[in-house]
Write an enzyme that holds these catalytic residues in place. Structure first.
Site, PDB file in Angstrom:
ATOM      1  N   ARG A 101      55.043  47.402  -0.661  1.00 51.21           N
ATOM      2  CA  ARG A 101      55.194  47.759   1.117  1.00 51.21           C
ATOM      3  C   ARG A 101      55.766  46.421   1.704  1.00 51.21           C
ATOM      4  O   ARG A 101      54.856  45.515   1.532  1.00 51.21           O
ATOM      5  CB  ARG A 101      53.646  47.980   1.488  1.00 51.21           C
ATOM      6  CG  ARG A 101      53.486  48.136   2.839  1.00 51.21           C
ATOM      7  CD  ARG A 101      52.436  48.580   3.426  1.00 51.21           C
ATOM      8  NE  ARG A 101      52.596  50.195   3.158  1.00 51.21           N
ATOM      9  CZ  ARG A 101      51.462  51.086   4.078  1.00 51.21           C
ATOM     10  NH1 ARG A 101      50.764  50.424   4.646  1.00 51.21           N
ATOM     11  NH2 ARG A 101      51.925  52.494   3.604  1.00 51.21           N
ATOM     12  N   HIS A 128      59.356  55.777   4.548  1.00 50.20           N
ATOM     13  CA  HIS A 128      58.063  55.705   3.766  1.00 50.20           C
ATOM     14  C   HIS A 128      57.892  57.026   2.873  1.00 50.20           C
ATOM     15  O   HIS A 128      57.217  57.983   3.054  1.00 50.20           O
ATOM     16  CB  HIS A 128      56.930  56.065   4.862  1.00 50.20           C
ATOM     17  CG  HIS A 128      55.684  55.794   4.620  1.00 50.20           C
ATOM     18  ND1 HIS A 128      55.420  55.383   3.128  1.00 50.20           N
ATOM     19  CD2 HIS A 128      54.379  55.890   5.210  1.00 50.20           C
ATOM     20  CE1 HIS A 128      53.824  55.297   3.080  1.00 50.20           C
ATOM     21  NE2 HIS A 128      53.549  55.538   4.266  1.00 50.20           N
ATOM     22  N   GLN A 131      54.829  58.808   1.397  1.00 47.33           N
ATOM     23  CA  GLN A 131      54.236  59.655   2.333  1.00 47.33           C
ATOM     24  C   GLN A 131      54.632  61.272   2.476  1.00 47.33           C
ATOM     25  O   GLN A 131      53.962  62.091   2.548  1.00 47.33           O
ATOM     26  CB  GLN A 131      54.168  58.938   3.628  1.00 47.33           C
ATOM     27  CG  GLN A 131      53.339  59.784   4.701  1.00 47.33           C
ATOM     28  CD  GLN A 131      51.943  59.660   4.575  1.00 47.33           C
ATOM     29  OE1 GLN A 131      51.124  58.797   4.356  1.00 47.33           O
ATOM     30  NE2 GLN A 131      51.184  60.965   4.622  1.00 47.33           N
ATOM     31  N   ASP A 231      53.188  60.482  14.450  1.00 43.54           N
ATOM     32  CA  ASP A 231      53.045  59.171  13.842  1.00 43.54           C
ATOM     33  C   ASP A 231      52.578  58.140  15.040  1.00 43.54           C
ATOM     34  O   ASP A 231      53.010  58.357  16.208  1.00 43.54           O
ATOM     35  CB  ASP A 231      54.232  58.653  12.967  1.00 43.54           C
ATOM     36  CG  ASP A 231      53.648  57.247  12.244  1.00 43.54           C
ATOM     37  OD1 ASP A 231      52.402  56.955  12.227  1.00 43.54           O
ATOM     38  OD2 ASP A 231      54.723  56.705  11.897  1.00 43.54           O
ATOM     39  N   CYS A 270      50.395  60.975   9.114  1.00 45.89           N
ATOM     40  CA  CYS A 270      50.088  60.153   8.042  1.00 45.89           C
ATOM     41  C   CYS A 270      49.007  59.406   7.869  1.00 45.89           C
ATOM     42  O   CYS A 270      48.476  58.832   7.065  1.00 45.89           O
ATOM     43  CB  CYS A 270      51.315  59.270   7.867  1.00 45.89           C
ATOM     44  SG  CYS A 270      51.731  58.107   9.048  1.00 45.89           S
ATOM     45  N   ARG A 298      48.101  61.947  -1.313  1.00 47.00           N
ATOM     46  CA  ARG A 298      48.825  60.857  -1.615  1.00 47.00           C
ATOM     47  C   ARG A 298      48.648  60.515  -3.035  1.00 47.00           C
ATOM     48  O   ARG A 298      49.730  59.947  -3.858  1.00 47.00           O
ATOM     49  CB  ARG A 298      48.310  59.674  -0.796  1.00 47.00           C
ATOM     50  CG  ARG A 298      48.777  59.903   0.684  1.00 47.00           C
ATOM     51  CD  ARG A 298      50.295  59.556   0.745  1.00 47.00           C
ATOM     52  NE  ARG A 298      50.886  58.202   0.368  1.00 47.00           N
ATOM     53  CZ  ARG A 298      50.858  57.215   1.133  1.00 47.00           C
ATOM     54  NH1 ARG A 298      50.266  56.969   2.244  1.00 47.00           N
ATOM     55  NH2 ARG A 298      51.447  56.051   0.689  1.00 47.00           N
TER      56      ARG A 298
HETATM   57  N1  NVA Z   1      54.991  54.027  11.193  1.00 44.84           N
HETATM   58  C1  NVA Z   1      53.685  53.733  10.474  1.00 44.84           C
HETATM   59  C2  NVA Z   1      53.362  54.150   9.485  1.00 44.84           C
HETATM   60  C3  NVA Z   1      51.816  53.932   8.947  1.00 44.84           C
HETATM   61  C4  NVA Z   1      51.573  54.529   7.764  1.00 44.84           C
HETATM   62  C5  NVA Z   1      53.964  52.351  10.456  1.00 44.84           C
HETATM   63  O1  NVA Z   1      54.966  51.825  10.011  1.00 44.84           O
HETATM   64  O2  NVA Z   1      52.998  51.427  10.966  1.00 44.84           O
HETATM   65  N1   CP Z   2      49.771  56.385   5.706  1.00 41.55           N
HETATM   66  C1   CP Z   2      49.652  55.448   5.028  1.00 41.55           C
HETATM   67  O1   CP Z   2      50.655  54.818   4.598  1.00 41.55           O
HETATM   68  O2   CP Z   2      48.538  54.755   5.229  1.00 41.55           O
HETATM   69  P1   CP Z   2      48.087  53.159   4.855  1.00 41.55           P
HETATM   70  O3   CP Z   2      48.812  52.440   5.741  1.00 41.55           O
HETATM   71  O4   CP Z   2      46.614  53.137   5.228  1.00 41.55           O
HETATM   72  O5   CP Z   2      48.349  53.011   3.340  1.00 41.55           O
END
Ligand code: NVA
Ligand code: CP
Length: 328
Positions: A101, A128, A131, A231, A270, A298
């Site tokens: 990540r 992502h 997800q 989101d 998500c 997930r």
């Molecule tokens: N769009 C959000 C998704 C979190 C799982 C982010 O990147 O923070």
């Molecule tokens: N949806 C998701 O990726 O959650 P986290 O940021 O908690 O991993």
């Protein structure tokens, strides 16, 4: 060359189906596959916060017979400026898969370029894709598209409301089009999807029979859809940016009225969610919300993906039918 999963369209439509079918199998029998028996190690690196991704990868890798090595980048030499290339060389000499990540997509592309084991995108600023596999699995389970263990999503529809320029919107475009779905993104004109991603999604949809609609009208977007999704309006790394306020996004909040306008669509998010911002508490905590099933998926979807990648060790990564343009 290993196969990587850096964007949703790194799986062809047929391959995405295989992964989702395997995810369905693993939902029924969690310990059916052990590709990391040994145990072999999977390195899971985080440059950003996470709850679901961290727990689902760590749990899933253990259930696949492996050793999950979760690394906070901050606490590693990567966080002190060691290069991605050097870090990757060390990781690939010991780990069987790398999950990361991070921030820009270019960073994970650079890792994949130096890796001799599969690299999996656990969220970047642009995509992502893990997800979306979980979300597709959830929609298939909810809408009965499971004929013969096949997550039959072609012809189903989803509407995503909110920040159309973020990682989730981009991944719904690519992943949904790959599944042959009718993908609708409703966002303010100031936060529309990246042009290059949109062009790729449209080209994929042409091959799969799916479709892509971009609009600033949330009611039109949700009309008759199988799933309504949203989101956060402020993704990780965007805190403090101008134009991420209620004034910009309020019209795109998922409310009971919009859910009613969808017909009988289910609600997905998500997570983490901000009640009273992108979604009302009555929707996310209401009877049509499937967010907890989505979060559990997930685990099943990622286990299927990792198993599939380990089953396809020697294949070329260049599966894309389309030359890719730069993504903002
Ligand atoms: N769009 C959000 C998704 C979190 C799982 C982010 O990147 O923070
Ligand atoms: N949806 C998701 O990726 O959650 P986290 O940021 O908690 O991993």
């Amino acid at each position: 060359m290993p196969r990587h999963f850096l964007r949703d369209d790194d799986l062809t439509p047929a391959e995405q189906k295989e992964v989702l079918a395997l995810a369905l199998d693993l939902t029924d029998d969690r310990f059916a596959r052990r590709p990391y028996a040994g145990p072999r190690t999977v390195a899971v690196l985080f440059d950003k916060s996470s709850t679901r991704t961290r727990v689902s990868f760590a749990t899933g890798i253990a259930e696949l017979g492996g050793n999950p090595l979760v690394i906070e980048s901050r606490a590693s030499q990567l966080g002190r400026g060691e290069s991605i290339a050097d870090t990757t060389r060390v990781l690939t000499s010991m780990a069987s898969t790398i999950v990361w990540r991070t921030f820009g997509q270019k960073r994970i592309e650079e890792m994949a370029a130096h890796a001799t084991v599969p690299v999996v995108n656990a969220l970047t600023d642009q995509f992502h894709p893990c997800q979306i596999l979980a979300d597709l699995l959830t929609i298939a389970q909810q809408r009965g598209g499971l004929a013969d263990g096949d997550a039959a999503l072609a012809g189903r529809s989803l509407a995503y409301l909110g920040d159309g320029a973020n990682n989730m919107a981009h991944s719904y475009l690519l992943g949904g089009a790959t599944a042959g779905m009718d993908v609708r993104i409703a966002s303010p004109a100031s936060h529309r999807p990246d042009d290059a991603v949109l062009a790729d999604a449209r080209a994929i949809a042409q091959c799969t029979g799916g479709s892509v609609t971009i609009t600033d009208d949330p009611a039109a977007a949700v009309d008759g859809v199988d799933a309504v999704l949203t989101d956060t309006w402020v993704s990780m790394g965007q805190e403090g940016e101008d134009g991420r306020d209620e004034q910009t996004f309020a019209r795109f909040q998922v409310t009971d009225e919009l859910m009613a306008a969808s017909g009988d669509g289910v609600f997905l998010h998500c997570l983490p969610a901000y009640r009273g911002k992108e979604v009302t508490a009555s929707v996310i905590d209401g009877p049509r919300s499937v967010v907890w099933q989505e979060a559990e998926n997930r685990l099943h979807a990622q286990k299927a993906l990792l198993t599939w990648l380990m089953d396809h060790p020697d294949e070329n990564t260049a599966v894309h039918a389309l030359p890719r343009k730069e993504v903002r």
